[in-house]
Design a protein around this motif. Structure first.
Motif, PDB file in Angstrom:
ATOM      1  N   LEU A  92       0.841  -1.194   0.000  1.00 31.10           N
ATOM      2  CA  LEU A  92       0.000   0.000   0.000  1.00 31.10           C
ATOM      3  C   LEU A  92       0.874   1.242   0.000  1.00 31.10           C
ATOM      4  N   PHE A  93       0.501   2.222  -0.795  1.00 30.97           N
ATOM      5  CA  PHE A  93       1.183   3.503  -0.835  1.00 30.97           C
ATOM      6  C   PHE A  93       0.258   4.575  -0.258  1.00 30.97           C
ATOM      7  N   LYS A  94       0.841   5.579   0.355  1.00 28.62           N
ATOM      8  CA  LYS A  94       0.046   6.718   0.812  1.00 28.62           C
ATOM      9  C   LYS A  94      -0.293   7.575  -0.408  1.00 28.62           C
ATOM     10  N   ILE A  95      -1.561   7.614  -0.738  1.00 27.67           N
ATOM     11  CA  ILE A  95      -2.029   8.379  -1.889  1.00 27.67           C
ATOM     12  C   ILE A  95      -3.125   9.309  -1.381  1.00 27.67           C
ATOM     13  N   GLY A  96      -2.780  10.580  -1.188  1.00 30.64           N
ATOM     14  CA  GLY A  96      -3.733  11.485  -0.566  1.00 30.64           C
ATOM     15  C   GLY A  96      -4.086  10.979   0.823  1.00 30.64           C
ATOM     16  N   ASP A  97      -5.364  10.886   1.117  1.00 31.75           N
ATOM     17  CA  ASP A  97      -5.812  10.348   2.406  1.00 31.75           C
ATOM     18  C   ASP A  97      -6.098   8.853   2.344  1.00 31.75           C
TER      19      ASP A  97
ATOM     20  N   LEU B 208     -11.576  11.011 -17.946  1.00 32.70           N
ATOM     21  CA  LEU B 208     -11.306   9.808 -17.154  1.00 32.70           C
ATOM     22  C   LEU B 208     -11.617  10.027 -15.677  1.00 32.70           C
ATOM     23  N   GLY B 209     -11.716  11.288 -15.273  1.00 30.79           N
ATOM     24  CA  GLY B 209     -11.987  11.609 -13.876  1.00 30.79           C
ATOM     25  C   GLY B 209     -10.729  12.087 -13.177  1.00 30.79           C
ATOM     26  N   ALA B 210     -10.779  13.278 -12.588  1.00 32.20           N
ATOM     27  CA  ALA B 210      -9.607  13.842 -11.931  1.00 32.20           C
ATOM     28  C   ALA B 210      -9.135  12.975 -10.770  1.00 32.20           C
ATOM     29  N   GLU B 211     -10.083  12.402 -10.018  1.00 34.58           N
ATOM     30  CA  GLU B 211      -9.704  11.558  -8.888  1.00 34.58           C
ATOM     31  C   GLU B 211      -8.948  10.330  -9.362  1.00 34.58           C
ATOM     32  N   PHE B 212      -9.443   9.705 -10.431  1.00 31.41           N
ATOM     33  CA  PHE B 212      -8.736   8.549 -10.979  1.00 31.41           C
ATOM     34  C   PHE B 212      -7.344   8.938 -11.445  1.00 31.41           C
ATOM     35  N   VAL B 213      -7.221  10.031 -12.204  1.00 34.32           N
ATOM     36  CA  VAL B 213      -5.922  10.428 -12.747  1.00 34.32           C
ATOM     37  C   VAL B 213      -4.917  10.662 -11.626  1.00 34.32           C
ATOM     38  N   ASP B 214      -5.323  11.364 -10.572  1.00 31.06           N
ATOM     39  CA  ASP B 214      -4.401  11.630  -9.463  1.00 31.06           C
ATOM     40  C   ASP B 214      -3.993  10.340  -8.753  1.00 31.06           C
ATOM     41  N   VAL B 215      -4.961   9.477  -8.476  1.00 30.62           N
ATOM     42  CA  VAL B 215      -4.664   8.224  -7.788  1.00 30.62           C
ATOM     43  C   VAL B 215      -3.773   7.333  -8.652  1.00 30.62           C
ATOM     44  N   TYR B 216      -4.109   7.218  -9.920  1.00 28.42           N
ATOM     45  CA  TYR B 216      -3.336   6.339 -10.810  1.00 28.42           C
ATOM     46  C   TYR B 216      -1.895   6.835 -10.941  1.00 28.42           C
ATOM     47  N   CYS B 217      -1.732   8.130 -11.163  1.00 29.59           N
ATOM     48  CA  CYS B 217      -0.389   8.669 -11.356  1.00 29.59           C
ATOM     49  C   CYS B 217       0.470   8.498 -10.105  1.00 29.59           C
TER      50      CYS B 217
ATOM     51  N   ARG C 204       3.877   6.453  -9.761  1.00 28.59           N
ATOM     52  CA  ARG C 204       5.072   7.129  -9.261  1.00 28.59           C
ATOM     53  C   ARG C 204       5.685   6.339  -8.106  1.00 28.59           C
ATOM     54  N   GLN C 205       4.848   5.905  -7.176  1.00 26.72           N
ATOM     55  CA  GLN C 205       5.335   5.170  -6.014  1.00 26.72           C
ATOM     56  C   GLN C 205       5.896   3.802  -6.403  1.00 26.72           C
TER      57      GLN C 205
END
Length: 448
Positions: A70-75, A416-425, A429-430
């Motif tokens: 698991l990676f810390k992705i936002g909250d 695609l959805g901003a939430e998806f893009v941020d989480v996926y990227c 990255r991690q």
């Protein structure tokens, strides 16, 4: 809802009647890196779920890294209490598993269609894109093609070894396209094809590819984009299982050998209206050109989807038919977007850039968004390779550059959805940073 539950219940009861020896069913879904996660349910409990009992799994299972961490992705993961999220059974996907030592079943599950879908679940992301296209009167027809390698079951110092030719017992180390290779490996290939058909997958053509132990299997054209992606995901799972049963390893790894071709995921897409007319073929194929332009414009920003890991970037360039720039062409396998020769009814694009280990739901979603954007923007594409062999636009060839390009793209964030893009990227990255944390033996040879 009651009718939906009754159909699911009938499916489960029919399965139990036809497979009385099956005691457990794996309920599975694809996470962001393209691995299945889930739970093994007693079949009698599955009947209760089909009748309407809640089915919950941790929401953050979708966020697992490629190694399961698991990676810390936002909250998410560490500041959200690790909540459960509802899932539902996907009708028509309850099938027997024949590659395990004991009788078993499996069935797809998803948050798509629940009261609170997980915004970054791959199947949900694709479902939203397809729903939007349907509202616009656009109905995609999709066919996946997947390349993979067979290896010997035993690794040597952690490295894969050539698959043994069942006829001679020698390593299948001669790259070729000979039809005899299909005959020599017919036992395992036939079992793979039949197992896929038992899973409800429409298998068509089997090809011996150029690499040693490399093959390609094509699927039939499907007018349900979610089902087409389901087929690709389930095929990878069953193929690996069947290979082990026959004493091999099967892998969809993008570039297992530097000196031989990598494995790709080719996706054929055509677009139809409600009356069955091919939208790409209208007005002297002008919509086709617009769609191609849209795909090429967004392609550099979708590279973390098409090349989802460090190894996948190794596949680009180098050997056979792997593009190094965003390009297109008619009947040209060097192009990222190929237009196969066909009649107007079957006019389509073939998107050839994605690696075989990419997430099929996300690959298809990215392709469809490119087509959608092109039809909306109505721009002309760059010259095809048939007219200019140097035509093309650059795309990122390293993960961190690719992630930055994707995360900042407003069209992708919207469609695609901003939430998806941020989480996926952040997931990519991690994963990439975690990969860099191990010192390779080569570093000691070079610098110690």
């Amino acid at each position: 809802m009651k009718s939906h539950s009754s159909k699911l219940l009938a499916e489960v009861r029919s399965f139990r009647q036809n497979h009385p020896d099956v005691r457990y069913v794996d309920l599975i879904a694809l996470d962001i890196p393209g691995h299945f996660y889930g739970k093994r349910y007693p079949v009698e409990m599955l009947e209760k779920v089909a009748a309407g009992s809640p089915l919950k799994l941790p929401q953050n299972a979708v966020l697992l890294g490629v190694q399961g961490g698991l990676f810390k992705i936002g909250d998410y993961c560490f500041n959200d209490g690790d909540p459960d999220a509802n899932r539902r059974l996907v009708p028509g996907t309850l099938k027997p598993v024949n590659w395990e030592s004991q009788p078993l079943g499996q069935m797809l599950i998803t948050s798509d269609g629940t009261e609170a879908p997980i915004e970054f679940e791959p199947r949900e992301v694709l479902g939203k894109v397809l729903e939007r296209l349907q509202h616009q009167g656009i109905h995609p027809v999709v066919a996946f093609e997947l390349e993979f390698y067979l290896f010997d079951k035993q690794l040597e110092n952690g490295l894969p070894q050539f698959a043994r030719d069942p006829l001679s017992g020698d390593a299948d180390d001669q790259p070729n396209l000979h039809i005899e290779r299909l005959s020599r490996f017919s036992d395992v290939l036939d079992d793979m094809a039949q197992t896929a058909k038992d899973q409800g997958i429409d298998i068509t053509v089997i090809t011996a590819e150029i690499g040693p132990g490399q093959f390609e299997i094509n699927f039939g054209h499907c007018d349900d984009g979610l089902r087409a992606a389901d087929w690709a995901a389930l095929f990878c799972r069953s193929t690996r299982g069947v290979a082990l049963k026959h004493g091999y390893r099967a892998s969809f790894m993008a570039k297992p050998y530097l000196q031989f071709p990598g494995s790709g995921m080719h996706v054929h897409v055509s677009l139809y209206d409600a009356a069955g007319n091919n939208l790409l073929a209208a007005h002297q194929q002008q919509p086709l050109r617009h769609a191609v332009a849209g795909c090429l414009e967004l392609l550099p920003h979708c590279m973390p989807i098409f090349s989802p890991n460090h190894n996948a970037f190794r596949r680009l360039g180098g050997t056979v038919n792997a593009a190094t720039r965003a390009s297109w062409g008619f009947e040209d396998r060097d192009a990222c977007v190929r237009i196969p020769e066909s009649d107007p009814r079957n006019l389509r694009i073939e998107h050839r850039l994605a690696s075989a280990d990419a997430n099929p739901y996300l690959v298809l979603a990215a392709i469809l968004v490119g087509l959608e954007h092109g039809l909306e923007a109505k721009r002309e594409p760059i010259a095809p390779l048939n007219e200019d062999r140097n035509s093309g636009t650059d795309f990122p060839v390293e993960m961190l550059d690719a992630v930055r390009a994707m995360q900042q793209q407003p069209i992708l964030r919207d469609k695609l959805g901003a939430e998806f893009v941020d989480v996926y990227c952040e997931n990519k990255r991690q994963d990439h940073l975690a990969f860099q944390q191990e010192i390779h033996a080569r570093e000691y040879r070079w610098f110690l």
